[in-house]
Design a protein around this motif. Structure first.
Motif, PDB file in Angstrom:
ATOM      1  N   TYR A 102       0.817  -1.279  -0.033  1.00 47.80           N
ATOM      2  CA  TYR A 102      -0.016  -0.067  -0.093  1.00 47.80           C
ATOM      3  C   TYR A 102       0.651   1.313  -0.120  1.00 47.80           C
ATOM      4  O   TYR A 102       1.922   0.997   0.427  1.00 47.80           O
ATOM      5  CB  TYR A 102      -0.824   0.104   1.127  1.00 47.80           C
ATOM      6  CG  TYR A 102      -0.341   0.374   2.483  1.00 47.80           C
ATOM      7  CD1 TYR A 102      -0.261   1.591   3.193  1.00 47.80           C
ATOM      8  CD2 TYR A 102       0.398  -0.508   3.264  1.00 47.80           C
ATOM      9  CE1 TYR A 102       0.136   1.919   4.367  1.00 47.80           C
ATOM     10  CE2 TYR A 102       0.803  -0.422   4.563  1.00 47.80           C
ATOM     11  CZ  TYR A 102       0.840   0.930   4.976  1.00 47.80           C
ATOM     12  OH  TYR A 102       1.451   1.287   6.293  1.00 47.80           O
ATOM     13  N   GLU A 103       0.460   2.294  -0.332  1.00 48.25           N
ATOM     14  CA  GLU A 103       0.965   3.574  -0.592  1.00 48.25           C
ATOM     15  C   GLU A 103       1.053   3.992   1.043  1.00 48.25           C
ATOM     16  O   GLU A 103       0.392   4.438   1.597  1.00 48.25           O
ATOM     17  CB  GLU A 103       0.287   4.669  -1.139  1.00 48.25           C
ATOM     18  CG  GLU A 103       0.733   5.923  -1.569  1.00 48.25           C
ATOM     19  CD  GLU A 103       2.158   5.643  -2.219  1.00 48.25           C
ATOM     20  OE1 GLU A 103       3.058   6.517  -2.216  1.00 48.25           O
ATOM     21  OE2 GLU A 103       2.114   5.098  -3.272  1.00 48.25           O
ATOM     22  N   PRO A 104       2.433   4.425   1.393  1.00 49.58           N
ATOM     23  CA  PRO A 104       2.612   4.789   2.795  1.00 49.58           C
ATOM     24  C   PRO A 104       2.200   6.038   2.929  1.00 49.58           C
ATOM     25  O   PRO A 104       2.232   7.125   2.209  1.00 49.58           O
ATOM     26  CB  PRO A 104       4.428   4.902   2.839  1.00 49.58           C
ATOM     27  CG  PRO A 104       4.855   4.139   1.462  1.00 49.58           C
ATOM     28  CD  PRO A 104       3.689   4.239   0.510  1.00 49.58           C
ATOM     29  N   SER A 105       1.368   6.265   4.395  1.00 48.92           N
ATOM     30  CA  SER A 105       0.822   7.422   4.772  1.00 48.92           C
ATOM     31  C   SER A 105       1.867   8.397   5.222  1.00 48.92           C
ATOM     32  O   SER A 105       3.194   8.150   5.351  1.00 48.92           O
ATOM     33  CB  SER A 105       0.025   7.467   5.612  1.00 48.92           C
ATOM     34  OG  SER A 105       0.648   6.390   6.914  1.00 48.92           O
ATOM     35  N   GLN A 106       1.534   9.849   5.174  1.00 42.28           N
ATOM     36  CA  GLN A 106       2.497  10.879   5.626  1.00 42.28           C
ATOM     37  C   GLN A 106       3.077  10.517   7.020  1.00 42.28           C
ATOM     38  O   GLN A 106       4.117  10.576   7.336  1.00 42.28           O
ATOM     39  CB  GLN A 106       1.853  11.992   5.582  1.00 42.28           C
ATOM     40  CG  GLN A 106       2.830  13.252   5.842  1.00 42.28           C
ATOM     41  CD  GLN A 106       4.059  13.281   5.236  1.00 42.28           C
ATOM     42  OE1 GLN A 106       3.936  13.077   3.833  1.00 42.28           O
ATOM     43  NE2 GLN A 106       5.110  13.678   5.540  1.00 42.28           N
ATOM     44  N   LYS A 107       2.013   9.988   7.918  1.00 41.10           N
ATOM     45  CA  LYS A 107       2.543   9.852   9.167  1.00 41.10           C
ATOM     46  C   LYS A 107       3.440   8.388   9.346  1.00 41.10           C
ATOM     47  O   LYS A 107       4.262   8.574  10.302  1.00 41.10           O
ATOM     48  CB  LYS A 107       1.310   9.122  10.045  1.00 41.10           C
ATOM     49  CG  LYS A 107       0.228  10.486  10.521  1.00 41.10           C
ATOM     50  CD  LYS A 107       1.024  11.410  11.325  1.00 41.10           C
ATOM     51  CE  LYS A 107       0.112  12.556  11.825  1.00 41.10           C
ATOM     52  NZ  LYS A 107       0.762  13.588  12.547  1.00 41.10           N
ATOM     53  N   LEU A 108       3.227   7.485   8.429  1.00 43.35           N
ATOM     54  CA  LEU A 108       4.489   6.528   8.517  1.00 43.35           C
ATOM     55  C   LEU A 108       5.600   7.133   7.965  1.00 43.35           C
ATOM     56  O   LEU A 108       6.817   6.598   8.461  1.00 43.35           O
ATOM     57  CB  LEU A 108       3.886   5.266   7.488  1.00 43.35           C
ATOM     58  CG  LEU A 108       4.794   4.338   6.992  1.00 43.35           C
ATOM     59  CD1 LEU A 108       5.399   3.723   8.202  1.00 43.35           C
ATOM     60  CD2 LEU A 108       4.397   3.214   6.057  1.00 43.35           C
ATOM     61  N   ARG A 109       5.767   8.084   7.015  1.00 42.84           N
ATOM     62  CA  ARG A 109       6.860   8.318   6.411  1.00 42.84           C
ATOM     63  C   ARG A 109       7.471   9.290   7.558  1.00 42.84           C
ATOM     64  O   ARG A 109       8.973   9.139   7.595  1.00 42.84           O
ATOM     65  CB  ARG A 109       6.610   9.232   5.146  1.00 42.84           C
ATOM     66  CG  ARG A 109       6.430   8.683   3.954  1.00 42.84           C
ATOM     67  CD  ARG A 109       5.848   9.385   2.672  1.00 42.84           C
ATOM     68  NE  ARG A 109       5.418   8.812   1.687  1.00 42.84           N
ATOM     69  CZ  ARG A 109       6.297   8.002   0.859  1.00 42.84           C
ATOM     70  NH1 ARG A 109       7.496   8.012   0.883  1.00 42.84           N
ATOM     71  NH2 ARG A 109       5.959   7.237  -0.301  1.00 42.84           N
ATOM     72  N   GLU A 110       6.859   9.992   8.301  1.00 44.99           N
ATOM     73  CA  GLU A 110       7.468  10.601   9.425  1.00 44.99           C
ATOM     74  C   GLU A 110       7.920   9.790  10.465  1.00 44.99           C
ATOM     75  O   GLU A 110       9.157  10.419  10.961  1.00 44.99           O
ATOM     76  CB  GLU A 110       6.609  11.576  10.063  1.00 44.99           C
ATOM     77  CG  GLU A 110       5.933  12.684   8.999  1.00 44.99           C
ATOM     78  CD  GLU A 110       4.750  13.501   9.609  1.00 44.99           C
ATOM     79  OE1 GLU A 110       4.261  13.116  10.952  1.00 44.99           O
ATOM     80  OE2 GLU A 110       4.104  14.564   8.912  1.00 44.99           O
TER      81      GLU A 110
END
Length: 337
Positions: free
Chosen positions: A236-244
């Motif tokens: 799945y496409e990583p969320s912004q919170k996951l990237r952070e």
């Protein structure tokens, strides 16, 4: 560019990664045998670092696979040793471990990018310390307790609808914490264990390189209903919170190549664990091949084209599906009726 992969030569994962560099004319990738052959020139000096006859202080980047931080005082299990007589082989193991720790630390100090240097392995070995460190750095971590005191554990569990537990060190899976586990595990005569709250959302395994998600996988748990199946994983496409979260983990720990395990909540990615030496051989074929290909490009300092997300794929059971029944029986036996 020179890349060093330090692994045991029997590792299929390491060999597959090295083979991806065969066609790269401007990149040299060397596989170094972590077992340290007895005839290999291996030394640490003020101006040079040698491993298996080659200088390793001139590497641009190094990745460690199969190197784990532990205390080699306790001899490893060996079916071909008679422990009714004195054993002294662990002294050699101690020396090898000490040398590797010093070598990789020195490589990092002298400018080689060791993606997970020994200090990162030390941090990730003791999971309580790791999660406290990540929490102080701004990573979202579930509430948890480390204890072998019944009153403290009962009080903690009473505040959560559902709790999970795991040992406090090493590689392990978080599992349901019920009355049965509490009665068996929690005792002043036993080692303390970690107990954590559960948060709503799918469990995810994210492979992160220099603080950037390379592949994010949501996981469906094994299903006992015929036809039985093992875990199903889908990208799945990583969320912004996951990237952070991945960026914060990298910035606060020097963990350059990692598997981050957690739960994708509605507006937060909750981190439950970080693995400094991801093992990929259990992944479904398409996901493993794609991930290794992306890793090779990143190690070479290149950025591949954005790939379409992979479809859901089940782990291959290897056996007839009905033969998985015994695994589910084992799992159910942990929790009684």
């Amino acid at each position: 560019m020179r890349i060093g992969i330090f692994a045991h030569t029997e590792s299929q994962q390491a060999r597959a990664l090295v083979e991806l560099f065969d066609s790269e004319q401007d990149t040299q990738c060397v596989l170094f045998d972590l077992s340290i052959p007895s005839d290999a020139e291996t030394s640490i000096s003020p101006d040079k670092l040698f491993f298996a006859g080659e200088r390793v202080d001139t590497l641009d980047v190094a990745i460690l696979h199969g190197y784990s931080y532990d205390n080699p005082v306790v001899p490893q299990a060996d079916d071909f040793q008679d422990f009714s007589v004195w054993q002294f082989g662990y002294l050699s193991t101690q020396q090898n471990q000490s040398y590797l720790f010093s070598l990789f630390s020195e490589m990092s100090r002298r400018g080689v990018e060791v993606l997970c240097p020994p200090r990162a392995h030390v941090l990730c070995y003791e999971k309580t310390h790791l999660l406290y460190r990540l929490k102080r750095s701004g990573v979202s971590v579930p509430s948890f307790i480390l204890s072998n005191t019944m009153d403290d554990v009962v009080e903690f569990v009473s505040k959560n609808v559902c709790s999970v537990w795991r040992p406090s060190t090493g590689r392990a899976l978080w599992q349901l914490f019920t009355d049965r586990q509490r009665e068996f595990l929690i005792n002043a005569d036993k080692p303390p264990v970690m107990v954590a709250e559960t948060v709503k959302g799918p469990f995810c395994r994210v492979f992160s390189f220099r603080g950037e998600p390379v592949m994010a996988l949501k996981m469906g748990y094994p299903n006992a209903e015929p036809p039985e199946n093992l875990e199903v994983l889908w990208e799945y496409e990583p969320s912004q919170k996951l990237r952070e979260a991945c960026k914060l983990i990298y910035d606060s720990s020097d963990i350059g190549w990692a598997q981050v395990m957690g739960v994708e909540g509605d507006d937060t990615f909750w981190v439950y664990d970080v693995d400094t030496d991801p093992i990929l051989n259990w992944l479904p074929d398409a996901q493993r091949v794609s991930l290794l290909d992306s890793l090779a490009l990143l190690l070479a300092g290149k950025q591949g084209e954005k790939k379409p997300l992979l479809e859901a794929e089940e782990r291959s059971p290897l056996f007839l599906r009905r033969m998985l029944r015994i695994l589910f029986d084992f799992e159910y036996a942990k929790y009684g009726n």
